[in-house]
Design an enzyme around this catalytic site. Structure first.
Site, PDB file in Angstrom:
ATOM      1  N   CYS A  41       0.819  -1.215   0.000  1.00  0.00           N
ATOM      2  CA  CYS A  41       0.000   0.000   0.000  1.00  0.00           C
ATOM      3  C   CYS A  41       0.855   1.267   0.000  1.00  0.00           C
ATOM      4  CB  CYS A  41      -0.915   0.052   1.209  1.00  0.00           C
ATOM      5  SG  CYS A  41      -2.173  -1.240   1.249  1.00  0.00           S
ATOM      6  N   HIS A  42       1.924   1.242   0.837  1.00  0.00           N
ATOM      7  CA  HIS A  42       2.659   2.494   1.090  1.00  0.00           C
ATOM      8  C   HIS A  42       3.933   2.642   0.258  1.00  0.00           C
ATOM      9  CE1 HIS A  42       0.084   3.340   4.540  1.00  0.00           C
ATOM     10  NE2 HIS A  42       0.334   2.146   5.034  1.00  0.00           N
ATOM     11  N   CYS A 142       8.734  17.067  38.536  1.00  0.00           N
ATOM     12  CA  CYS A 142      10.099  16.779  38.107  1.00  0.00           C
ATOM     13  C   CYS A 142      10.418  17.536  36.822  1.00  0.00           C
ATOM     14  CB  CYS A 142      10.287  15.286  37.850  1.00  0.00           C
ATOM     15  SG  CYS A 142      10.586  14.347  39.344  1.00  0.00           S
ATOM     16  N   HIS A 143       9.593  17.338  35.802  1.00  0.00           N
ATOM     17  CA  HIS A 143       9.964  17.752  34.444  1.00  0.00           C
ATOM     18  C   HIS A 143       9.740  19.231  34.152  1.00  0.00           C
ATOM     19  CE1 HIS A 143      10.886  13.616  33.419  1.00  0.00           C
ATOM     20  NE2 HIS A 143       9.744  13.249  33.966  1.00  0.00           N
ATOM     21  N   CYS A 184       8.179   5.713  34.835  1.00  0.00           N
ATOM     22  CA  CYS A 184       8.076   6.894  35.699  1.00  0.00           C
ATOM     23  C   CYS A 184       6.956   6.692  36.719  1.00  0.00           C
ATOM     24  CB  CYS A 184       7.766   8.149  34.877  1.00  0.00           C
ATOM     25  SG  CYS A 184       9.216   9.127  34.462  1.00  0.00           S
TER      26      CYS A 184
END
Lengths: 223, 142, 110
Positions: A41-42, A142-143, A184
């Site tokens: 297809c691609h 934290c981020h 995390c």
């Protein structure tokens, strides 16, 4: 990131993630039982998949929610290849995803400005700021509040998912953003969101928006 | 055994690592060189002195040698002080290498000393020691 | 079969020292690490590596290595060899559980 880890990512002859990319390249044109491959297809991935990974998570009209690139690959498997979906973190799935992600390397992260995405974005932002777990910490604490400082010797990044799937030194292998988020979450002693859950899609949608405009560096190497 | 001795024994048992390290560094090097003397020099062991992740640490060993038939490196061995095993790798090369330089990626369980030893075709052994600090050790899983 | 990435310059001048880089997919399981069930994962290592250079005149091992548990997963080895003539480099990895893989790379020397 240390200079050594950066060097490992920058040189494709040293980047261990390129082993998965090479697998993905082979899988791209490998036909399923019904004779169809991704290439049926691609066609050529370097052309047809250019910039595609940079737009994910994208809205899926069937499930009416944002889906991750790996979910899109599995939908193709199911709908076009009559193949069973691969489980989360399956090596073939990570390989396909790495190969597709590589075609966006250096391009700007450009999430779809789709109105239908906005409610998911809003809920994702809420997840990001929600204190969770026994440690009672949110992603933002934290981020957003402490990036650049160190957590057990490792620098805290700003939560811009530019390079997934990544080769993580700690995993000694490839993994998705979902695996990283789950790490995390269990790290703060919270119940992690399930793979491919709506909550996960919401959080990923929010994270992609935060990283909008940044260059994709997949497949990345991270400590 | 009195109570104090018993407690001391207990403490020692408790701090023992899950895997006792196999042998000492000097002994491992001696085994490889066959007891021959080693000299410092001619070898350079390149590694980051501060390692933020011990799972895959790039390392390069370069030996100062013309790599001719008459004067060349025949082998390079890498040793560590505190991983469960003293050996890291051994490489065999010769004049056809043209350049005595080898790179790989290694695991480091903790802050420790690394030693590269080169064997020359004249039977001499040359070493270089490097001390590295590891902030996140190898072999811990998420 | 494990995926391998071989980097050898396709062209070289006679007598030139070239760098050869090999990367192979392998867990290099140490035998010292517990799995998620708390039991020690059995050792699974690549133990040996060699590079044979067939330049038309000679066909010999120009570099070899013994690897131990301290070598990182998906091992990378980089070394050098003199481009002596056009031909092929054959790489061989051998390890625990009968692991054996061979790859080849062609080199044109002028």
């Amino acid at each position: 990131m240390s200079p050594a880890t950066q060097a490992m990512q920058k040189d494709d002859t040293q980047n261990p993630a390129m082993l998965w990319v090479k697998d993905g390249e082979a899988l791209w044109s490998k036909p399923a039982a019904n004779g169809k491959s991704c290439a049926s297809c691609h066609n050529d991935a370097p052309k047809s998949m250019k910039g595609i990974a940079a737009t994910y998570p994208a809205f899926d009209t069937q499930s009416r929610r944002p889906i991750h690139l790996s979910e899109r690959i599995n939908l193709c498997r199911k709908n076009k290849q009559d193949a069973s979906p691969l489980p989360p973190e399956h090596q073939d799935l990570l390989s396909m995803e790495s190969y597709v992600a590589l075609q966006s390397r250096g391009m700007s992260i450009a999430p779809h400005r789709d109105k239908r995405m906005s409610e998911f974005f809003t809920r994702g932002e809420k997840h990001y700021k929600q204190r969770i777990g026994q440690l009672d910490l949110s992603c933002a604490q934290c981020h957003d509040d402490n990036p650049g400082k160190r957590l057990a010797g490792t620098p805290i990044p700003q939560a811009h998912p530019t390079g997934y799937p990544i080769y993580r030194l700690e995993w000694q292998g490839m993994g998705s953003l979902q695996r990283r988020i789950r790490n995390c979450m269990s790290g703060v002693r919270a119940e992690p969101f399930a793979f491919n859950s709506t909550e996960m899609a919401e959080l990923e949608t929010y994270l992609a928006s935060r990283a909008a405009g940044m260059a994709m560096d997949a497949p990345a190497v991270r400590p | 055994m009195n109570r104090r001795q018993a407690l001391a024994t207990l403490a020692v048992v408790m701090v023992r690592p899950a895997f006792a390290a196999e042998g000492d560094l000097a002994g491992a090097i001696r085994t490889w060189t066959g007891g021959a003397a080693t000299k410092e020099g001619r070898v350079k062991l390149d590694i980051a002195e501060l390692v933020d992740n011990g799972n895959a640490v790039p390392i390069t060993v370069t030996v100062d040698s013309p790599m001719t038939a008459a004067n060349h490196v025949t082998a390079i061995a890498l040793f560590n002080e505190k991983n469960p095993q003293r050996d890291i790798a051994r490489f065999q090369l010769g004049p056809r290498a043209g350049k005595a330089q080898v790179s790989t990626r290694i695991r480091l369980a903790t802050t420790q000393r690394l030693v590269a030893v080169a064997k020359m075709n004249d039977g001499s052994f040359w070493t270089h020691n490097v001390d590295v600090i590891v902030t996140l050790a190898a072999c811990i899983e998420d | 079969m494990a995926r391998a990435l071989i980097t050898v310059p396709p062209n070289a001048k006679r007598g030139e020292v070239i760098e050869v880089r090999v990367l192979i997919q392998h867990p290099m399981e140490t035998g010292y690490r517990p799995g998620s069930d708390g039991r020690i994962l059995p050792r699974d290592l690549i133990r040996k590596f060699s590079c044979r250079y067939d330049d038309g005149k000679s066909n010999e091992i120009v570099f070899s290595a013994e690897l131990y548990a301290a070598i990182a997963a998906n091992p990378l080895i980089s070394f050098h060899t003199v481009a002596t003539g056009s031909g092929t480099l054959t790489f061989l990895w051998e390890g625990d559980n009968g692991f054996m893989q061979s790859e080849m790379a062609a080199i044109k020397v002028s």
